[in-house]
Design a protein around this motif. Structure first.
Motif, mmCIF file in Angstrom:
data_model
loop_
_atom_site.group_PDB
_atom_site.id
_atom_site.type_symbol
_atom_site.label_atom_id
_atom_site.label_comp_id
_atom_site.label_asym_id
_atom_site.label_seq_id
_atom_site.Cartn_x
_atom_site.Cartn_y
_atom_site.Cartn_z
ATOM 1 N N ILE A 124 67.396 69.383 -15.956
ATOM 2 C CA ILE A 124 67.497 70.370 -16.768
ATOM 3 C C ILE A 124 67.435 71.674 -15.939
ATOM 4 N N LYS A 125 67.006 71.655 -14.547
ATOM 5 C CA LYS A 125 67.100 72.720 -13.668
ATOM 6 C C LYS A 125 68.406 73.307 -13.324
ATOM 7 N N LYS A 126 69.590 72.139 -13.490
ATOM 8 C CA LYS A 126 70.845 72.569 -13.104
ATOM 9 C C LYS A 126 71.435 73.198 -14.374
ATOM 10 N N TYR A 127 70.763 73.337 -15.483
ATOM 11 C CA TYR A 127 71.120 74.089 -16.734
ATOM 12 C C TYR A 127 70.272 75.437 -16.927
ATOM 13 N N GLY A 128 69.654 75.639 -15.805
ATOM 14 C CA GLY A 128 68.978 77.207 -15.745
ATOM 15 C C GLY A 128 67.567 77.200 -16.303
ATOM 16 N N LEU A 129 66.933 76.031 -16.719
ATOM 17 C CA LEU A 129 65.685 75.929 -17.078
ATOM 18 C C LEU A 129 64.662 76.090 -16.000
ATOM 19 N N PRO A 130 63.677 76.741 -16.090
ATOM 20 C CA PRO A 130 62.736 76.959 -14.839
ATOM 21 C C PRO A 130 62.150 75.451 -14.511
ATOM 22 N N GLU A 131 61.731 75.232 -13.283
ATOM 23 C CA GLU A 131 61.364 73.997 -12.837
ATOM 24 C C GLU A 131 60.006 73.940 -13.410
ATOM 25 N N GLY A 132 59.459 72.686 -13.463
ATOM 26 C CA GLY A 132 57.836 72.481 -13.564
ATOM 27 C C GLY A 132 57.520 72.194 -15.233
ATOM 28 N N ARG A 133 56.431 72.530 -15.529
ATOM 29 C CA ARG A 133 56.014 72.423 -16.826
ATOM 30 C C ARG A 133 56.664 73.195 -17.729
ATOM 31 N N GLU A 134 56.911 74.559 -17.203
ATOM 32 C CA GLU A 134 57.504 75.565 -18.404
ATOM 33 C C GLU A 134 58.749 75.078 -18.929
ATOM 34 N N GLY A 135 59.672 74.698 -17.772
ATOM 35 C CA GLY A 135 61.207 74.144 -18.238
ATOM 36 C C GLY A 135 60.814 72.965 -19.250
ATOM 37 N N ILE A 136 59.993 71.966 -18.873
ATOM 38 C CA ILE A 136 60.134 70.600 -19.729
ATOM 39 C C ILE A 136 59.709 71.200 -21.017
ATOM 40 N N ILE A 137 58.739 72.154 -21.500
ATOM 41 C CA ILE A 137 58.111 72.516 -22.771
ATOM 42 C C ILE A 137 59.430 73.115 -23.433
ATOM 43 N N LYS A 138 60.092 74.251 -22.739
ATOM 44 C CA LYS A 138 61.264 74.637 -23.455
ATOM 45 C C LYS A 138 62.301 73.695 -23.683
ATOM 46 N N PHE A 139 62.584 72.895 -22.901
ATOM 47 C CA PHE A 139 63.779 72.011 -23.105
ATOM 48 C C PHE A 139 63.244 71.094 -24.468
ATOM 49 N N THR A 140 61.934 70.610 -24.323
ATOM 50 C CA THR A 140 61.473 69.456 -25.298
ATOM 51 C C THR A 140 61.676 70.478 -26.507
ATOM 52 N N MET B 217 73.367 70.395 -25.555
ATOM 53 C CA MET B 217 72.142 69.586 -25.457
ATOM 54 C C MET B 217 72.552 68.151 -25.250
ATOM 55 N N ARG B 218 73.524 67.702 -26.010
ATOM 56 C CA ARG B 218 74.156 66.262 -25.638
ATOM 57 C C ARG B 218 74.305 66.046 -24.296
ATOM 58 N N VAL B 219 75.081 66.953 -23.733
ATOM 59 C CA VAL B 219 75.414 66.696 -22.168
ATOM 60 C C VAL B 219 74.113 66.458 -21.340
ATOM 61 N N MET C 65 60.887 89.487 -16.678
ATOM 62 C CA MET C 65 60.820 88.563 -17.820
ATOM 63 C C MET C 65 62.256 87.846 -17.780
ATOM 64 N N THR C 66 62.290 86.683 -17.741
ATOM 65 C CA THR C 66 63.879 85.827 -17.819
ATOM 66 C C THR C 66 64.519 85.854 -19.232
ATOM 67 N N THR C 67 65.956 85.905 -19.174
ATOM 68 C CA THR C 67 66.470 85.823 -20.480
ATOM 69 C C THR C 67 66.324 84.267 -20.926
ATOM 70 N N PRO C 68 65.951 83.986 -22.149
ATOM 71 C CA PRO C 68 65.934 83.208 -22.852
ATOM 72 C C PRO C 68 67.323 82.235 -22.810
ATOM 73 N N ILE C 69 67.134 80.890 -22.428
ATOM 74 C CA ILE C 69 68.300 79.975 -22.281
ATOM 75 C C ILE C 69 68.617 79.702 -23.680
ATOM 76 N N GLN C 70 70.025 79.754 -23.987
ATOM 77 C CA GLN C 70 70.539 79.249 -25.219
ATOM 78 C C GLN C 70 71.608 78.172 -25.267
ATOM 79 N N PHE C 71 71.204 77.079 -25.751
ATOM 80 C CA PHE C 71 72.066 75.725 -26.047
ATOM 81 C C PHE C 71 72.613 75.582 -27.106
ATOM 82 N N ASP C 72 73.780 74.907 -27.147
ATOM 83 C CA ASP C 72 74.315 74.502 -28.417
ATOM 84 C C ASP C 72 74.249 73.031 -28.316
#
Length: 116
Positions: A62-78, A12-14, A1-8
């Motif tokens: 977003i993948k450059k910021y540690g989020l997974p590629e694909g649908r999962e990354g987009i959902i987490k980011f959004t 997020m603005r960057v 299981m991956t560690t959740p990405i924490q953004f401030d």
């Protein structure tokens, strides 16, 4: 299981600013212009031609910021963006600018008053 990405808020603005910048680079701008031309005013065609370009660009960033590629990354980011935009007007504005590539502007005040 991956560690959740924490953004401030600043991160997020960057990220959102980088997505906007990427959407306006020469190649992406030309692809978006072509897709919008094909879609015209047909919202289904906008979702078919324009939306995938925007999402693909977001995934590349977003993948450059540690989020997974694909649908999962987009959902987490959004989900993160939506959480931040409630308290951060800059995040909300940047997200609105990105959405404006594929969603027409909505006048909230007239929509609210028409139901009264």
């Amino acid at each position: 299981m991956t560690t959740p990405i924490q953004f401030d808020s600043n991160t997020m603005r960057v990220i959102l600013a980088e997505i906007l910048e990427s959407l306006t680079t020469c190649e992406n701008a030309l692809n978006l212009e072509d897709a919008k031309s094909k879609a015209g005013n047909d919202m289904l065609k906008v979702m078919q031609y324009v939306y995938p370009i925007v999402i693909s660009t977001q995934m590349d960033v977003i993948k450059k910021y540690g989020l997974p590629e694909g649908r999962e990354g987009i959902i987490k980011f959004t989900r993160s963006v939506v959480a931040f935009e409630k308290d951060d007007r800059v995040v909300a504005d940047l997200h609105r600018q990105i959405r404006s590539f594929y969603l027409p502007p909505v006048n909230v005040s007239s929509a609210v008053t028409s139901h009264v």
